[in-house]
Design a protein around this motif. Structure first.
Motif, PDB file in Angstrom:
ATOM      1  N   THR A   2      35.457  45.811  39.029  1.00  0.00           N
ATOM      2  CA  THR A   2      34.978  44.473  39.348  1.00  0.00           C
ATOM      3  C   THR A   2      34.716  43.701  38.059  1.00  0.00           C
ATOM      4  OG1 THR A   2      32.678  45.181  39.449  1.00  0.00           O
ATOM      5  CG2 THR A   2      33.921  45.217  41.516  1.00  0.00           C
ATOM      6  N   ILE A   3      34.698  42.412  38.217  1.00  0.00           N
ATOM      7  CA  ILE A   3      34.438  41.521  37.092  1.00  0.00           C
ATOM      8  C   ILE A   3      32.962  41.628  36.697  1.00  0.00           C
ATOM      9  CG2 ILE A   3      34.448  39.093  36.398  1.00  0.00           C
ATOM     10  CD1 ILE A   3      37.227  40.154  36.953  1.00  0.00           C
ATOM     11  N   ASP A   4      32.707  41.651  35.400  1.00  0.00           N
ATOM     12  CA  ASP A   4      31.325  41.611  34.930  1.00  0.00           C
ATOM     13  C   ASP A   4      31.245  40.875  33.602  1.00  0.00           C
ATOM     14  OD1 ASP A   4      31.850  43.400  32.770  1.00  0.00           O
ATOM     15  OD2 ASP A   4      31.458  45.115  34.054  1.00  0.00           O
ATOM     16  N   MET A   7      33.519  40.970  30.341  1.00  0.00           N
ATOM     17  CA  MET A   7      34.826  40.312  30.251  1.00  0.00           C
ATOM     18  C   MET A   7      34.756  38.975  29.521  1.00  0.00           C
ATOM     19  SD  MET A   7      35.064  42.541  32.813  1.00  0.00           S
ATOM     20  CE  MET A   7      36.224  43.650  33.561  1.00  0.00           C
ATOM     21  N   LEU A  68      40.907  43.652  34.523  1.00  0.00           N
ATOM     22  CA  LEU A  68      40.299  42.726  35.479  1.00  0.00           C
ATOM     23  C   LEU A  68      40.633  43.119  36.917  1.00  0.00           C
ATOM     24  CD1 LEU A  68      40.952  39.301  33.705  1.00  0.00           C
ATOM     25  CD2 LEU A  68      38.930  40.766  33.558  1.00  0.00           C
ATOM     26  N   LEU A  70      42.871  41.985  39.056  1.00  0.00           N
ATOM     27  CA  LEU A  70      43.036  40.857  39.975  1.00  0.00           C
ATOM     28  C   LEU A  70      44.308  41.010  40.801  1.00  0.00           C
ATOM     29  CD1 LEU A  70      42.137  37.993  37.480  1.00  0.00           C
ATOM     30  CD2 LEU A  70      40.629  39.130  39.118  1.00  0.00           C
ATOM     31  N   ILE A 100      38.178  33.855  28.513  1.00  0.00           N
ATOM     32  CA  ILE A 100      37.221  33.878  29.613  1.00  0.00           C
ATOM     33  C   ILE A 100      35.874  33.426  29.075  1.00  0.00           C
ATOM     34  CG2 ILE A 100      36.003  35.333  31.278  1.00  0.00           C
ATOM     35  CD1 ILE A 100      38.522  37.131  31.318  1.00  0.00           C
ATOM     36  N   VAL A 103      31.824  34.576  33.959  1.00  0.00           N
ATOM     37  CA  VAL A 103      32.153  35.318  35.166  1.00  0.00           C
ATOM     38  C   VAL A 103      30.885  35.442  35.998  1.00  0.00           C
ATOM     39  CG1 VAL A 103      34.079  36.620  34.177  1.00  0.00           C
ATOM     40  CG2 VAL A 103      31.784  37.578  34.092  1.00  0.00           C
ATOM     41  N   LYS A 105      29.584  36.735  40.271  1.00  0.00           N
ATOM     42  CA  LYS A 105      29.932  37.259  41.582  1.00  0.00           C
ATOM     43  C   LYS A 105      29.059  36.604  42.631  1.00  0.00           C
ATOM     44  CE  LYS A 105      30.604  41.446  42.478  1.00  0.00           C
ATOM     45  NZ  LYS A 105      31.806  41.952  43.083  1.00  0.00           N
ATOM     46  N   GLU A 110      34.610  36.739  43.234  1.00  0.00           N
ATOM     47  CA  GLU A 110      34.370  36.674  41.800  1.00  0.00           C
ATOM     48  C   GLU A 110      34.859  35.326  41.298  1.00  0.00           C
ATOM     49  OE1 GLU A 110      35.258  41.375  41.048  1.00  0.00           O
ATOM     50  OE2 GLU A 110      36.924  39.972  41.230  1.00  0.00           O
ATOM     51  N   ILE A 112      35.822  33.206  37.940  1.00  0.00           N
ATOM     52  CA  ILE A 112      36.182  33.347  36.530  1.00  0.00           C
ATOM     53  C   ILE A 112      36.450  31.956  35.979  1.00  0.00           C
ATOM     54  CG2 ILE A 112      37.808  34.332  34.872  1.00  0.00           C
ATOM     55  CD1 ILE A 112      38.514  36.374  37.145  1.00  0.00           C
ATOM     56  N   HIS A 135      38.398  34.913  42.987  1.00  0.00           N
ATOM     57  CA  HIS A 135      39.128  36.120  43.409  1.00  0.00           C
ATOM     58  C   HIS A 135      38.284  36.814  44.466  1.00  0.00           C
ATOM     59  CE1 HIS A 135      40.296  40.436  42.884  1.00  0.00           C
ATOM     60  NE2 HIS A 135      41.482  39.874  43.022  1.00  0.00           N
TER      61      HIS A 135
END
Length: 140
Positions: A2-4, A7, A68, A70, A100, A103, A105, A110, A112, A135
């Motif tokens: 997952t995005i965090d 990134m 990522l 995605l 980036i 980010v 959630k 997510e 971005i 996303h």
């Protein structure tokens, strides 16, 4: 994955610069239905949204980053804004780097935010684009 927040700061530079041609500018202007004569001829300048074409190579790298994770079928391109230092002209050789910047959630979604800087081969900054993609990681 997952995005965090780790990134944030990742940058993606297009492998090749883009040689802006007057015919490409004219074709783009025709595609968007803009008859402005500034977009035609030997001294053509590009319509403002032409910057997206120039930034696409860097965006492709961001979207394809395996870290990522995605999926293109789960992405929606959101807001985008262009800030110009000077117009993009026929004859410019343009490099693009996307970074980036944020980010976050919201449940399975997510968000971005990224910034793409367009420069000439000599390093002159032309424009900066800021954009948002969302996303959805939820199972389809």
């Amino acid at each position: 994955m997952t995005i965090d927040a780790t990134m944030v700061g990742r940058s993606y530079s297009a492998a090749e610069s883009y040689q802006v041609g007057r015919e490409k500018i004219r074709e783009f202007a025709e595609a968007i239905g803009d008859p402005n004569p500034a977009y035609r001829g030997d001294d053509a300048v590009a319509p403002p949204t032409f910057a997206f074409v120039l930034s696409a190579g860097a965006l492709d790298l961001l979207l394809a980053d395996p870290d990522l994770g995605l999926r293109l079928d789960r992405i929606v391109h959101g807001a985008q804004k262009f800030n110009y230092v000077r117009p993009i002209k026929a004859g410019d050789e343009v490099a693009a780097t996307a970074t980036i910047t944020t980010v976050r959630k919201a449940g399975d979604v997510e968000v971005i935010m990224y910034e793409t800087v367009l420069t000439t081969a000599e390093g002159e900054q032309l424009a900066t684009s800021t954009a948002t993609v969302t996303h959805n990681r939820a199972d389809a």
